[in-house]
Design an enzyme around this catalytic site. Structure first.
Site, short mmCIF file in Angstrom:
data_model
loop_
_atom_site.label_atom_id
_atom_site.label_comp_id
_atom_site.label_asym_id
_atom_site.label_seq_id
_atom_site.Cartn_x
_atom_site.Cartn_y
_atom_site.Cartn_z
N GLU A 45 21.15 -7.35 21.32
CA GLU A 45 21.26 -7.66 22.75
C GLU A 45 19.89 -7.61 23.43
O GLU A 45 18.89 -7.21 22.82
CB GLU A 45 22.26 -6.69 23.40
CG GLU A 45 23.65 -6.89 22.81
CD GLU A 45 24.73 -6.05 23.47
OE1 GLU A 45 24.40 -5.09 24.20
OE2 GLU A 45 25.91 -6.37 23.24
N GLU A 56 26.82 -13.19 13.82
CA GLU A 56 26.96 -14.38 12.97
C GLU A 56 25.65 -15.18 12.96
O GLU A 56 25.24 -15.70 11.92
CB GLU A 56 28.09 -15.28 13.49
CG GLU A 56 29.47 -14.65 13.41
CD GLU A 56 29.85 -13.85 14.65
OE1 GLU A 56 28.95 -13.28 15.30
OE2 GLU A 56 31.04 -13.80 14.97
N1 THU Z 1 29.42 -10.52 19.52
C1 THU Z 1 29.03 -10.89 18.27
O1 THU Z 1 27.99 -10.45 17.77
N2 THU Z 1 29.83 -11.74 17.59
C2 THU Z 1 31.01 -12.24 18.04
O2 THU Z 1 31.60 -13.08 17.40
C3 THU Z 1 31.58 -11.73 19.30
C4 THU Z 1 30.60 -11.03 20.19
C5 THU Z 1 28.55 -9.62 20.28
C6 THU Z 1 27.81 -10.24 21.42
C7 THU Z 1 27.53 -9.04 22.29
O3 THU Z 1 26.34 -8.41 21.84
C8 THU Z 1 28.70 -8.11 22.03
O4 THU Z 1 29.32 -8.58 20.84
C9 THU Z 1 29.71 -8.06 23.14
O5 THU Z 1 30.12 -9.32 23.49
#
Ligand code: THU
Length: 131
Positions: A45, A56
């Site tokens: 993030e 992913e």
């Molecule tokens: N997130 C992922 O890494 N992959 C997904 O398929 C769903 C969401 C992450 C993005 C963000 O850092 C956190 O999960 C909350 O949305």
């Protein structure tokens, strides 16, 4: 250990490395690629929220850098009832997956559901011209 179990454990380890101080929702992903290797990624993030990247995306970048070119199977792990790939990640996964490729969705207890790429992203966008 089965291929899916190896992918699950790899994704779980990746999830632990995630950088998610804003959402506090850590995600790990593991891809078995056409070269037989397993590639992992985690969400990273950013204080400027849209700049964060999903697990992913990290796993796909690792696959491309490592010499893989197609996804054979993948596991996504998040501590939720069903941590399915977000819409953008479905499109990213589709770039390297046939319609029958299976994406497993797991939580800390193991695989919860499995979807084909076509189920995750029916009628997804594609261009014919690719290198
Ligand atoms: N997130 C992922 O890494 N992959 C997904 O398929 C769903 C969401 C992450 C993005 C963000 O850092 C956190 O999960 C909350 O949305």
């Amino acid at each position: 250990m089965s291929a899916v179990q190896t992918l699950f454990e790899t994704a779980l380890n990746a999830q632990k490395a995630a950088y998610a101080p804003y959402s506090r929702f850590k995600v790990g992903a593991a891809i078995l690629a056409d070269d037989g290797k397993v590639y992992a990624g985690c969400n990273v993030e950013n204080a400027a929220f849209p700049e964060g990247t999903c697990a992913e995306a990290g796993a796909i970048a690792a696959m491309i850098l490592g010499g893989g070119s197609r996804i054979a199977e993948a596991v996504v792990v998040g501590d939720a009832a069903l941590c399915t790939p977000c819409g953008g990640c479905r499109q990213k996964l589709k770039e390297f997956s046939g319609d029958d490729v299976v994406i497993h969705v797991a939580n800390l207890d193991g695989i919860r559901r499995s979807f084909t790429m076509a189920e995750l992203l029916p009628a997804g966008f594609e261009l014919e011209q690719k290198d």
